[in-house]
Design a protein around this motif. Structure first.
Motif, PDB file in Angstrom:
ATOM      1  N   PRO A 109       0.818  -1.209   0.000  1.00  0.00           N
ATOM      2  CA  PRO A 109       0.000   0.000   0.000  1.00  0.00           C
ATOM      3  C   PRO A 109       0.853   1.261   0.000  1.00  0.00           C
ATOM      4  O   PRO A 109       2.010   1.250   0.397  1.00  0.00           O
ATOM      5  CB  PRO A 109      -0.793  -0.124   1.293  1.00  0.00           C
ATOM      6  N   GLY A 110       0.239   2.352  -0.436  1.00  0.00           N
ATOM      7  CA  GLY A 110       0.980   3.591  -0.571  1.00  0.00           C
ATOM      8  C   GLY A 110       1.039   4.416   0.688  1.00  0.00           C
ATOM      9  O   GLY A 110       1.869   5.310   0.805  1.00  0.00           O
ATOM     10  N   GLU A 111       0.175   4.128   1.691  1.00  0.00           N
ATOM     11  CA  GLU A 111       0.136   4.925   2.911  1.00  0.00           C
ATOM     12  C   GLU A 111       0.360   4.029   4.121  1.00  0.00           C
ATOM     13  O   GLU A 111      -0.192   2.927   4.203  1.00  0.00           O
ATOM     14  CB  GLU A 111      -1.202   5.661   3.044  1.00  0.00           C
ATOM     15  N   ILE A 112       1.160   4.500   5.041  1.00  0.00           N
ATOM     16  CA  ILE A 112       1.433   3.795   6.297  1.00  0.00           C
ATOM     17  C   ILE A 112       0.863   4.669   7.410  1.00  0.00           C
ATOM     18  O   ILE A 112       1.264   5.828   7.554  1.00  0.00           O
ATOM     19  CB  ILE A 112       2.951   3.549   6.489  1.00  0.00           C
ATOM     20  N   GLN A 113      -0.041   4.115   8.195  1.00  0.00           N
ATOM     21  CA  GLN A 113      -0.765   4.890   9.188  1.00  0.00           C
ATOM     22  C   GLN A 113      -0.398   4.442  10.592  1.00  0.00           C
ATOM     23  O   GLN A 113      -0.250   3.249  10.862  1.00  0.00           O
ATOM     24  CB  GLN A 113      -2.278   4.724   9.005  1.00  0.00           C
ATOM     25  N   SER A 114      -0.256   5.427  11.471  1.00  0.00           N
ATOM     26  CA  SER A 114      -0.113   5.130  12.891  1.00  0.00           C
ATOM     27  C   SER A 114      -1.337   5.665  13.621  1.00  0.00           C
ATOM     28  O   SER A 114      -2.154   6.385  13.039  1.00  0.00           O
ATOM     29  CB  SER A 114       1.158   5.768  13.464  1.00  0.00           C
ATOM     30  N   LYS A 115      -1.445   5.340  14.883  1.00  0.00           N
ATOM     31  CA  LYS A 115      -2.540   5.840  15.710  1.00  0.00           C
ATOM     32  C   LYS A 115      -2.044   6.840  16.751  1.00  0.00           C
ATOM     33  O   LYS A 115      -2.733   7.124  17.718  1.00  0.00           O
ATOM     34  CB  LYS A 115      -3.230   4.663  16.415  1.00  0.00           C
ATOM     35  N   THR A 116      -0.843   7.382  16.508  1.00  0.00           N
ATOM     36  CA  THR A 116      -0.210   8.249  17.503  1.00  0.00           C
ATOM     37  C   THR A 116      -0.332   9.708  17.106  1.00  0.00           C
ATOM     38  O   THR A 116       0.199  10.132  16.069  1.00  0.00           O
ATOM     39  CB  THR A 116       1.274   7.876  17.673  1.00  0.00           C
ATOM     40  N   ASN A 117      -1.039  10.486  17.926  1.00  0.00           N
ATOM     41  CA  ASN A 117      -1.184  11.918  17.708  1.00  0.00           C
ATOM     42  C   ASN A 117       0.067  12.629  18.225  1.00  0.00           C
ATOM     43  O   ASN A 117       0.433  12.505  19.392  1.00  0.00           O
ATOM     44  CB  ASN A 117      -2.431  12.433  18.435  1.00  0.00           C
ATOM     45  N   ILE A 118       0.729  13.380  17.357  1.00  0.00           N
ATOM     46  CA  ILE A 118       1.943  14.098  17.772  1.00  0.00           C
ATOM     47  C   ILE A 118       1.744  15.609  17.723  1.00  0.00           C
ATOM     48  O   ILE A 118       2.691  16.358  17.959  1.00  0.00           O
ATOM     49  CB  ILE A 118       3.153  13.693  16.904  1.00  0.00           C
ATOM     50  N   CYS A 119       0.523  16.067  17.446  1.00  0.00           N
ATOM     51  CA  CYS A 119       0.261  17.505  17.365  1.00  0.00           C
ATOM     52  C   CYS A 119      -0.218  18.022  18.722  1.00  0.00           C
ATOM     53  O   CYS A 119      -1.390  18.395  18.899  1.00  0.00           O
ATOM     54  CB  CYS A 119      -0.778  17.798  16.281  1.00  0.00           C
TER      55      CYS A 119
END
Length: 971
Positions: A109-119
């Motif tokens: 797949p073209g996108e790798i997603q995490s569940k970690t908010n860093i903002c």
């Protein structure tokens, strides 16, 4: 004010930053307090840099610190190239969620997603690790996401920009609401285990690293170029990559072919040919083919133009691409089966086939046609590419002349779809259709000699069945399916195969006449200028990179953009110098040597011997003497210098490409015995990007490497076989060395910021300098004398500037045996004081007095300096006339080194070394400086301001290195 000089407008809108679609050539960036020192404030503007193919290739690790605020819109931390390019990737946060993500254009797949908010307004250490199969995301050294990816068919890579803090994509590109610090890209899959406690370091795996502590520190390639200086220094010391953009190579006529590393399209995407030869086809250059000299494979064919060239760093970082539309191509791999008739797997694409499998012998040029020569097993193959045209269609023609030997099988090309064999109007051919266009291939002649076969549905192979001497002719066409009948008619009418001489030039090439400039004879040296034909019909660039002499005394030079020129002075005063271009199309030749009257040139990836058997003054034969070392395609990975010892062993540097077995090495090609092939071998390792070698009359190999990563300063060396000379990225040992072999001496940047080669003054010439080594400075455009001392087998020494300045960065020097003078060749590049593209200048000794040091000796109790002239006793023994300072450097992966106290190693700065007394020795030319407590030190500067016995001033500096102090002075 010109638009290019105006900073891009920056707008803040709904917590996402947008800037004008066309940023300035030199965008301004704003810094703020960072995690370590300063950081990029991406809220004001992103940092946009010229891209590099190295930024988009796996394995890859991207690390940075980020402090992000708003998450209403996406925040782009780093983005490589345009999303339309297969080399595009980006590290960003998702809109609304603020979760860390990454995307790759060439992965599925073209996108790798995490569940970690860093903002969250806090500093976070972020990392993206891509090993080619798996992509991992880390937040504060904890695994946040891991995804297995596969490579997908994609568009060709298009090197564009690396953007920190944004992504240009359309009319409203994305920005970043926060700060970014400590950006590091690495050419390896790093193991992220802990949060860094300090600023990131540059190590052997680092591609680029930016700390953002100063605006000027942010450059396209800090691994390759010294940091630009500021303040009251010459303009060239402030220059960066944008100052070296030069598109003139695009206008140059490189002749009927060009050797280079190429990028080209295939049906499956883009690929690279490390050592290729692009050949012009047709009387008007309507088409071209690309031959892979490593794999002995015709890689591609195209129509509509020759080549597209880059313009970065005078096009010397250039990887050409086809200018027209690719009509056929073949995938990377061997072009022929091995001796067993099998498609063996290559150990590496960066090196040539094993010689018993196949070997490129060279090429010849007859008129406007190029013929290739190579061996496959026990057979010699001569191949002549061309085109045939009829009824407004063009077919690529490959004609083979095969010497007797074993049956062979060749890879012809890969098809755009499933292939099939058809027979039309008596012509049998292989075809494949895609999107209403067809590729068709036919053999002209008897099928008993050669037969086309389809392997794996989309791969076309040619079985060569005739074991005797024979011709085979192959036609390849791609065009609208409706024109297939025209191709059949062309193939049916095509004459039998044979090698055809090309059309000679319409007019014989005239010699170009320039007027030289004799030098002033007021001092001990006169510098004569051989004015180069900067304006010439070929629009050739005269960046001179090698020099030697024919037996007749004519001067032969090569240029970095691929030419060889011959110059003949028609009179002693240089009123007329006749120039003619002898050869062209070579791959960045940076070394030249005349051997037994033959011109030998070091191309990138090949040692080439030139020949002119018909004696027409133009090059006809380009013979491959040796080309068995690796060429990895690195932009800055040049092959430099060319020297030969008295036993005819050949030496040169293979710089860069440290991921290959020969990258960053001093190479030797021994003279083969019993008629065997020339084979290269590694002589020494640990080199960064040296461009200068020397060879003493008794066979001592010298050289100098440039300040940079793992090079605390420029170093001048006498090389030993098996030695390691500093760059840990190129040590090539099972156990990494803990220290380097010591240099003859270090050279500070103000003396030589970028070193050239060395040359020895013949004994009995140049008065007191007879038999001495001279060192050339490419960066400072000067020449200096080298003072050497040996203590218990350890060499050390220093250098003295001779006070001569040259038009360009002199890197090659040779004494002409015909007139006894020193000839120097130089070129312009980056970080040099050059005022011309290149130069050929002659240094003549006039016989007038020299006023300079001629010898240096370090004793346990002092320093002995000898001079070329008797000294005034009063000035020689006045200690106030001398000033000595010393300092050390730190050897590390950082670019260069600051100066560190030798007395207090943790303290920055230089140490003053008091001179206790100065004694004029009985010869009247030597002085002993009594210095207490002399110790080994990396760099010493000895300044003197004396008066000679005849009243003339005698002032200057010796920059030297002390490894050993020797015994106390004995009169």
């Amino acid at each position: 004010m010109k638009p290019a000089a105006v900073f891009a407008l920056v707008f803040v809108c709904a917590s996402v930053l947008i800037w004008a679609a066309d940023p300035p050539a030199k965008p301004g960036i704003r810094l703020a307090d960072g995690k370590f020192g300063k950081a990029l404030d991406a809220r004001s503007a992103p940092a946009i840099l010229e891209g590099s193919p190295r930024f988009g290739q796996a394995p890859l690790t991207v690390e940075c610190w980020a402090k992000l605020h708003g998450k209403a819109k996406a925040n782009v931390l780093l983005a490589n190239d345009s999303p339309a390019s297969s080399s595009h990737w980006q590290l960003y946060t998702a809109a609304e969620s603020g979760e860390l993500r990454a995307s790759f254009a060439a992965s599925q797949p073209g996108e790798i997603q995490s569940k970690t908010n860093i903002c969250d307004g806090e500093w976070h250490f972020l990392a993206l690790v891509h090993d080619g199969k798996t992509v991992k995301l880390f937040v504060d050294a904890k695994l946040a996401a891991e995804t297995t990816v596969e490579k997908k068919a994609a568009s060709r890579p298009k090197v564009g920009e690396l953007t920190v803090g944004g992504l240009r994509d359309g009319k409203e590109p994305l920005g970043c609401d926060g700060l970014i610090d400590e950006v590091r890209l690495s050419g390896s899959a790093r193991d992220i285990k802990e949060i860094p406690k300090a600023a990131l370091l540059h190590d052997p795996y680092t591609i680029v690293l930016w700390h953002f502590d100063k605006p000027e520190d942010f450059q396209v390639d800090p691994a390759w170029t010294p940091r630009p200086l500021s303040g009251n220094v010459p303009a060239w010391e402030k220059a960066t990559d944008r100052d070296w953009i030069d598109g003139r190579f695009r206008e140059m006529d490189t002749g009927p072919f060009l050797n280079a590393t190429f990028e080209h399209a295939t049906w499956q995407g883009s690929q690279r040919v490390m050592k290729g030869t692009a050949i012009k086809l047709g009387d008007n250059g309507e088409a071209a083919m690309l031959f892979d000299r490593n794999q002995l494979r015709m890689a591609a064919g195209w129509t509509g133009g020759f080549l597209e060239h880059g313009n970065r760093r005078f096009a010397l970082l250039n990887t050409p691409k086809p200018a027209g539309q690719v009509k056929f191509a073949s995938a990377n791999g061997p072009g022929w089966t091995d001796a067993k008739g099998e498609w063996s797997k290559l150990p590496s694409l960066t090196t040539a086939l094993p010689s018993e499998w196949g070997r490129f012998r060279g090429l010849s040029v007859i008129g406007n046609r190029v013929s290739l020569s190579y061996t496959i097993g026990d057979r010699t193959v001569t191949e002549q590419p061309w085109i045939e045209t009829a009824d407004r269609i063009t077919a690529f023609c490959r004609t083979f002349l095969l010497a007797p030997g074993q049956p062979l099988r060749q890879l012809v090309c890969d098809l755009p779809g499933v292939g099939k064999t058809v027979t039309m109007d008596g012509v049998t051919c292989v075809t494949a259709e895609r999107e209403k266009e067809t590729t068709a291939i036919a053999v002209v002649g008897d099928e008993k000699s050669a037969r086309l076969e389809i392997a794996g549905q989309t791969r076309v192979e040619l079985a060569l069945l005739d074991k005797g001497n024979c011709y085979v002719k192959l036609l390849i066409w791609h065009g609208p399916t409706a024109d297939l009948g025209k191709f059949i008619a062309l193939a049916k009418a095509s004459p039998p195969g044979k090698l055809v001489p090309g059309k000679p030039p319409a007019k014989p090439e005239k010699e170009l006449i320039t007027k030289g400039v004799p030098g002033s004879e007021d001092g001990p040296f006169a510098v004569d200028t051989f004015t180069l034909p900067y304006e010439n019909p070929h629009k050739s660039l005269m960046f001179v990179s090698g020099i030697d002499f024919l037996p007749s005394g004519e001067v032969v030079v090569c240029t970095a953009h691929g030419d060889v020129w011959i110059a003949k002075p028609l009179d002693d005063r240089l009123e007329k110098i006749a120039w003619r271009r002898f050869a062209s199309g070579l791959y960045q030749p940076l070394g030249l040597k005349v051997v037994d009257g033959k011109i030998m040139v070091l191309e990138r990836g090949q040692l080439t011997m030139l020949g002119d058997p018909d004696g027409d003054g133009r090059q006809d034969i380009y013979a491959n003497v040796c080309g068995d070392w690796d060429t990895g395609g690195g932009e800055h990975s040049f092959d430099t210098c060319l020297e030969m010892d008295r036993d005819h062993n050949i030496f040169f540097f293979k710089t860069g490409d440290t991921h290959t077995p020969t990258g960053g090495c001093l190479m030797r090609i021994p003279l083969p015995k019993d008629g065997k092939l020339f084979k290269s071998e590694v002589f020494a390792t640990g080199f960064r990007h040296p461009i200068g070698l020397g060879m003493s009359p008794d066979g001592i190999v010298s050289g100098a490497d440039q300040e940079g990563n793992w090079m605390p300063a420029t170093r001048l060396d006498l090389y030993q076989k098996g030695g390691f000379y500093g760059d840990m990225r190129a040590h090539h040992r099972a156990t990494p060395p803990k220290i380097y072999d010591p240099p003859l001496c270090w050279l500070p940047r103000e003396l030589d910021n970028s070193a050239g080669g060395q040359v020895w003054v013949p004994k009995g010439q140049w008065g007191p300098l007879g038999g001495k080594m001279l060192h050339l400075s490419y960066g400072r455009c000067r020449v200096m004398q080298v003072l050497q001392q040996e203590i218990d087998g350890q060499f050390q020494g220093g250098t003295v500037n001779l006070g001569l300045n040259f038009l360009s960065g002199v890197c090659r020097g040779r004494f002409n045996p015909k007139d006894g003078h020193l000839y120097l060749a130089g070129l312009k590049g980056w970080q040099t004081a050059s005022v011309e593209d290149g130069c050929v200048q002659r240094v003549r000794y006039t016989g007038k007095k020299m006023y300079l040091p001629t010898d240096l000796a370090i004793h346990a109790d002092g320093i002995r300096l000898a001079f070329s002239q008797p000294l005034d006793k009063a000035s020689a023994e006045d200690v106030k006339r001398y000033r000595i300072e010393q300092w050390n450097y730190r050897w590390s992966a950082d670019y260069g080194s600051k100066r560190w106290s030798a007395a207090e190693p943790s303290k920055l700065g230089q140490d003053a070394v008091p001179v206790q007394s100065a004694q004029l020795l009985p010869d009247g030319k030597s002085v002993l400086l009594r210095v207490k407590g002399l110790q080994p030190v990396m760099q010493m500067q000895i300044h003197f301001d004396l008066t000679a016995a005849d009243g003339q001033p005698l002032a200057g500096d010796v920059f030297n290195t002390i490894h050993r102090t020797g015994k106390p002075f004995q009169p």
